[in-house]
Design a protein around this motif. Sequence first.
Motif, PDB file in Angstrom:
ATOM      1  N   LYS A 256      51.707 -41.294  45.522  1.00  0.00           N
ATOM      2  CA  LYS A 256      52.937 -41.139  44.607  1.00  0.00           C
ATOM      3  C   LYS A 256      52.655 -41.008  43.171  1.00  0.00           C
ATOM      4  CE  LYS A 256      56.563 -42.881  47.908  1.00  0.00           C
ATOM      5  NZ  LYS A 256      57.706 -42.013  47.842  1.00  0.00           N
TER       6      LYS A 256
ATOM      7  N   ARG B  99      49.560 -38.380  42.353  1.00  0.00           N
ATOM      8  CA  ARG B  99      49.749 -37.097  42.300  1.00  0.00           C
ATOM      9  C   ARG B  99      50.544 -36.661  40.723  1.00  0.00           C
ATOM     10  NH1 ARG B  99      52.944 -36.399  47.020  1.00  0.00           N
ATOM     11  NH2 ARG B  99      51.621 -35.433  48.448  1.00  0.00           N
ATOM     12  N   ARG B 100      51.297 -37.686  40.393  1.00  0.00           N
ATOM     13  CA  ARG B 100      52.009 -37.603  39.036  1.00  0.00           C
ATOM     14  C   ARG B 100      50.917 -37.721  37.956  1.00  0.00           C
ATOM     15  NH1 ARG B 100      55.470 -41.848  41.040  1.00  0.00           N
ATOM     16  NH2 ARG B 100      57.394 -40.951  41.768  1.00  0.00           N
TER      17      ARG B 100
ATOM     18  N   TYR C  57      45.371 -31.980  43.317  1.00  0.00           N
ATOM     19  CA  TYR C  57      45.775 -33.086  42.316  1.00  0.00           C
ATOM     20  C   TYR C  57      44.946 -33.812  41.474  1.00  0.00           C
ATOM     21  CZ  TYR C  57      49.918 -31.838  45.397  1.00  0.00           C
ATOM     22  OH  TYR C  57      50.956 -31.222  46.147  1.00  0.00           O
TER      23      TYR C  57
ATOM     24  N   VAL D  44      54.697 -28.582  49.936  1.00  0.00           N
ATOM     25  CA  VAL D  44      54.229 -28.927  48.898  1.00  0.00           C
ATOM     26  C   VAL D  44      55.261 -29.216  47.771  1.00  0.00           C
ATOM     27  CG1 VAL D  44      52.928 -28.197  46.893  1.00  0.00           C
ATOM     28  CG2 VAL D  44      51.876 -27.876  49.388  1.00  0.00           C
TER      29      VAL D  44
ATOM     30  N   MET E 284      57.274 -32.400  48.234  1.00  0.00           N
ATOM     31  CA  MET E 284      56.629 -33.941  47.403  1.00  0.00           C
ATOM     32  C   MET E 284      57.057 -33.626  46.062  1.00  0.00           C
ATOM     33  SD  MET E 284      55.920 -34.896  50.265  1.00  0.00           S
ATOM     34  CE  MET E 284      55.461 -36.398  49.545  1.00  0.00           C
TER      35      MET E 284
ATOM     36  N   ILE F  11      60.411 -34.595  45.517  1.00  0.00           N
ATOM     37  CA  ILE F  11      60.738 -36.145  45.843  1.00  0.00           C
ATOM     38  C   ILE F  11      60.280 -37.069  44.608  1.00  0.00           C
ATOM     39  CG2 ILE F  11      59.928 -37.952  47.058  1.00  0.00           C
ATOM     40  CD1 ILE F  11      62.036 -36.236  48.428  1.00  0.00           C
ATOM     41  N   ALA F  12      58.817 -36.790  44.101  1.00  0.00           N
ATOM     42  CA  ALA F  12      58.512 -37.163  42.760  1.00  0.00           C
ATOM     43  C   ALA F  12      59.254 -37.208  41.635  1.00  0.00           C
ATOM     44  CB  ALA F  12      57.029 -36.581  42.254  1.00  0.00           C
TER      45      ALA F  12
ATOM     46  N   ILE G   7      62.290 -39.598  53.079  1.00  0.00           N
ATOM     47  CA  ILE G   7      61.532 -38.290  52.517  1.00  0.00           C
ATOM     48  C   ILE G   7      61.440 -37.105  53.531  1.00  0.00           C
ATOM     49  CG2 ILE G   7      59.231 -37.105  51.611  1.00  0.00           C
ATOM     50  CD1 ILE G   7      58.472 -40.111  50.375  1.00  0.00           C
TER      51      ILE G   7
END
Lengths: 246, 79
Positions: free
Chosen positions: A126, A129-130, A175, B36, B39, B42-43, B58
């Motif tokens: 989480k 990825r950001r 990513y 994809v 996700m 959700i982020a 999720i």
Amino acid sequence: MLSGKVALVTGCNRGIGKSILEKFAENGAVVYANARSVGCLDDIAQELSQKYSTKIIPVYFDVTNNSAIKGCFEKIRNEENRLDILVNNAGIMKDALIGMIDQKLMHDVFNTNVYSVINITQYAVKFMRRQKSGSIINIASIVGMEGSPGQVIYSASKGAVIALTKSLSKELGVYGIRVNAIAPGMIDTDLIKPIGSARIDENIKKVVMGRLGKPSEIADAALFLASDMSSFISGQILVVDGNTII
Amino acid sequence: MTNLEKYVKAFTDSFEISEDQVSALEYQSIVQWDSVGHMSLIAAIEDAFGIMMDTDDIIDFSSFEKGKEILKKYNVVIE
């Protein structure tokens, strides 16, 4: 090498995990150090924080407890709001010959060595990825590649760690997240002591370099994979075993 | 910004669609909302509301409307 980076290392109370914790601290990382027994890392966390002018934060939870895992990541989010390095080190080794493997042994080993790695990684991703960056290091074992008599379940669990490492690296590379594993050979930790000195001596004969590995030698490999020195390395299983021929 | 505005923005930013498209959205009803894209959505929602969603939620997050219901568990009310 890790200055400005935030890491979570599981299973830091002894052996390889403790050595990785020390190595990361020495290299300037902020480390969330996990162990199960509340209080067991308090002293070393304070010592390393002072010695290396960094922050070592003990986070006590059982890696098989999903709500506790979530709590840890909420703490990281609230305090640092980033995670650059995850080391999935916590694991257990329980051996039994085929025909004597009960359901509990199977469940316990896979729960700790495989399912917890997946659960923890899902939360770590989480953040990564950001950020579009991150390094995930899974501690596997050479028996996950080569097999070992009496270790059907343990070796299967480490084989699973190797497989999930490769799949994750393919899924997350887009990513900028790197995923690698270290496959230690026989390392001088409490984990191998129960097999007895006679069997340890017998096993050392299989090591071309003629000795057990040191936890610090695994920590060196982890440091390399965690750092930008390995910025184009992903999906690899780094064997650190002194050239062991099983 | 209200919670509804934040919620809508998560969809419009993640899927690069207009606001009038979001209310009827369901998982895989548009090409952008694939696994994809899910996700990413959700982020965006976690960032917008400062929450960390459970894996089961999720997976269950299957539409714009269902998402509102799920977010109540995290004390996020979309009205």
